[in-house]
Design a protein around this motif. Structure first.
Motif, PDB file in Angstrom:
ATOM      1  N   HIS A 244     -90.994 -49.826  -2.606  1.00 13.09           N
ATOM      2  CA  HIS A 244     -89.578 -49.834  -2.972  1.00 13.09           C
ATOM      3  C   HIS A 244     -89.400 -49.612  -4.470  1.00 13.09           C
ATOM      4  O   HIS A 244     -88.550 -48.828  -4.902  1.00 13.09           O
ATOM      5  N   GLU A 248     -87.495 -46.451  -6.436  1.00 13.29           N
ATOM      6  CA  GLU A 248     -86.447 -46.624  -7.445  1.00 13.29           C
ATOM      7  C   GLU A 248     -86.793 -45.875  -8.728  1.00 13.29           C
ATOM      8  O   GLU A 248     -85.935 -45.234  -9.341  1.00 13.29           O
ATOM      9  N   LYS A 252     -84.964 -42.628 -11.025  1.00 12.53           N
ATOM     10  CA  LYS A 252     -84.590 -42.839 -12.427  1.00 12.53           C
ATOM     11  C   LYS A 252     -85.409 -41.989 -13.389  1.00 12.53           C
ATOM     12  O   LYS A 252     -85.106 -41.913 -14.583  1.00 12.53           O
ATOM     13  N   ASP A 276     -84.668 -45.166  -0.203  1.00 11.18           N
ATOM     14  CA  ASP A 276     -84.507 -46.549   0.246  1.00 11.18           C
ATOM     15  C   ASP A 276     -83.304 -46.670   1.173  1.00 11.18           C
ATOM     16  O   ASP A 276     -82.296 -45.958   1.004  1.00 11.18           O
ATOM     17  N   LYS A 317     -84.634 -54.199   1.038  1.00 13.65           N
ATOM     18  CA  LYS A 317     -84.706 -52.748   1.181  1.00 13.65           C
ATOM     19  C   LYS A 317     -85.998 -52.358   1.891  1.00 13.65           C
ATOM     20  O   LYS A 317     -86.998 -53.077   1.838  1.00 13.65           O
ATOM     21  N   THR A 319     -88.431 -48.695   2.286  1.00  7.18           N
ATOM     22  CA  THR A 319     -88.602 -47.344   1.746  1.00  7.18           C
ATOM     23  C   THR A 319     -89.107 -46.429   2.854  1.00  7.18           C
ATOM     24  O   THR A 319     -90.073 -46.743   3.547  1.00  7.18           O
TER      25      THR A 319
END
Length: 437
Positions: A244, A248, A252, A276, A317, A319
């Motif tokens: 997860h 993320e 980014k 996710d 969450k 993935t």
């Protein structure tokens, strides 16, 4: 003595009066029912319910081939020449296949690009050159195709994905040319081809290719480098090694394009989308299941993918990695994308939740009106919506001698199957609890 004409007039009057009486009675009954609590009903209608997830995803491809910790999938030029790709994005290449040609200046490169465009137009015209083969094409259909290609062109402009403009422009030109030929418009295909050939000959006269560039690897050539090629190991995603937190970070991350890069070679055909979803959606994402993905911002829809891996929950969450075996010019440059995933489709009757009732035998179903008779009809609930369900045919099961579930034909036949346009009671069903089937 009455004539036949007078008799017919009287008969017609009586029929008109009778019809008016029926209308008045119908209206009166309606008014009475409205004020005394008539049975509210709905019709059973077929409906397809899709389960759709929205997410932000990162595309991972086999484009981080490294030697001595250096990415060698990205192609770097070591001179000041102008490079022009000689193959389309996503095209398969072998070792030592020519993937680009070089020139000493931009003018020469532009001339070469124009030549390739003219060659493409000639190929398109040759496909339409047999006039008899398209004379019978439906003009209304062609008009819709032209309108659709214009709409697609505008959508691509709005999406900012200008790399696809050429393809949509070609589609528009092809559709218009087809219509011109099909409707007998004065459009001489042979003359247009000769015109393009003349342009090519003129450009070729002053063109000088400095050298050809060959592919160092077998794979799929891409002319665009976005700087994310080394962000995530392809092998890790292929092996299901993605968390997860990593997912993320991918969204980014910022890409840095290497200086003097002129393209890259993607190794394997299969690529992945990593994203996710919340834990509550985990139950409908099944490993191995086929799904369909839309990239609506690019006008790309219904791309078939397979759920490759699903992680354990982390921070509420999970993935997911989707595997895709479709690789073409439209998909090859996707990276950080907003996607919509159609997980499953449920086809059945859309029925209001208020109409559902459980009978004395514990079966879920609805009450169907047949004139003044009400009958219980069991259903199989396929999908629960906010205020409705999608229902399929009820099938009874029993255990066979091996302890396996098999269809109980006799019990299934006891109940009438719900049919399209059945009149379902959705208000006063409580009055009918206990009514026999």
């Amino acid at each position: 003595m009455e004539s036949n004409w007078e008799k017919q007039k009287k008969t017609a009057k009586r029929m008109l009066i009778a019809a008016l009486v029926l209308v008045v009675l119908y209206i009166a009954v309606g008014i009475y029912s409205d004020n005394t609590g008539k049975i509210e009903t709905e019709y059973a209608l077929k409906y397809t319910q899709e389960e759709v997830l929205s997410a932000e995803a990162f595309a991972v491809r086999d484009e981080n081939h490294t030697v001595n910790k250096k990415n060698t999938s990205v192609l770097i030029k070591n001179d000041n020449l102008v490079y022009v790709p000689s193959v389309t994005d996503g095209e398969s290449v072998a070792v030592n296949d020519v993937i680009a040609v070089t020139f000493t200046n931009d003018e020469q490169a532009d001339d070469y690009t124009k030549i390739q465009q003219y060659k493409k137009k000639i190929d398109e015209l040759r496909q339409l050159s047999y006039e008899d083969s398209i004379k019978g094409v439906n003009v209304t259909f062609l008009n819709s195709q032209i309108y659709s290609s214009v709409t697609d062109y505008v959508d691509v402009i709005n999406s900012g994905n200008l790399s696809e403009l050429s393809a949509y422009s070609s589609a528009f030109t092809r559709n218009v040319t087809t219509k011109q030929i099909a409707t007998g418009t004065n459009f001489n295909v042979s003359a247009k081809i000769k015109e393009y050939q003349s342009q090519i000959a003129s450009l070729n006269a002053g063109l000088k290719i400095y050298k050809e560039v060959k592919s160092p690897y077998a794979g799929y050539f891409v002319s665009e480098v976005d700087g994310f090629e080394s962000t995530k190991s392809y092998k890790d995603v292929k092996d299901g090694k993605i968390s997860h937190l990593e997912a993320e970070k991918l969204l980014k991350a910022e890409g840095t394009v290497p200086e003097n890069a002129y393209g890259k070679i993607i190794g394997q055909h299969t690529w992945y989308l990593v994203f996710d979803v919340s834990v509550k959606d985990a139950s409908i994402v099944k490993t191995g299941a086929d799904v369909y993905v839309d990239f609506s911002e690019h006008g790309i829809y219904d791309i078939k993918m397979t759920v490759h891996s699903v992680t354990e929950p982390e921070d509420e969450k999970i993935t997911v990695a989707l595997a895709c075996k479709t690789l073409n010019e439209s998909l090859i440059n996707l990276r950080k994308e907003k996607i919509e995933i159609t997980l499953t489709e449920h086809e059945g009757f859309r029925i209001s939740s208020d109409a559902l009732v459980q009978n004395d035998e514990g079966l879920m179903g609805v009450y169907v009106l047949h004139g003044n008779i009400v009958r219980f009809t069991p259903i199989n609930v396929l999908y629960y919506g906010n205020d409705y369900v999608i229902a399929g045919r009820y099938i009874a099961y029993k255990k066979n001698k091996k302890g396996e579930d098999v269809v109980d034909e006799e019990k299934t036949a006891l109940y009438r199957e719900l049919k399209t346009y059945d009149n379902i009671d959705d208000e006063l069903r409580v009055l009918y609890v206990g009514v026999t089937r």
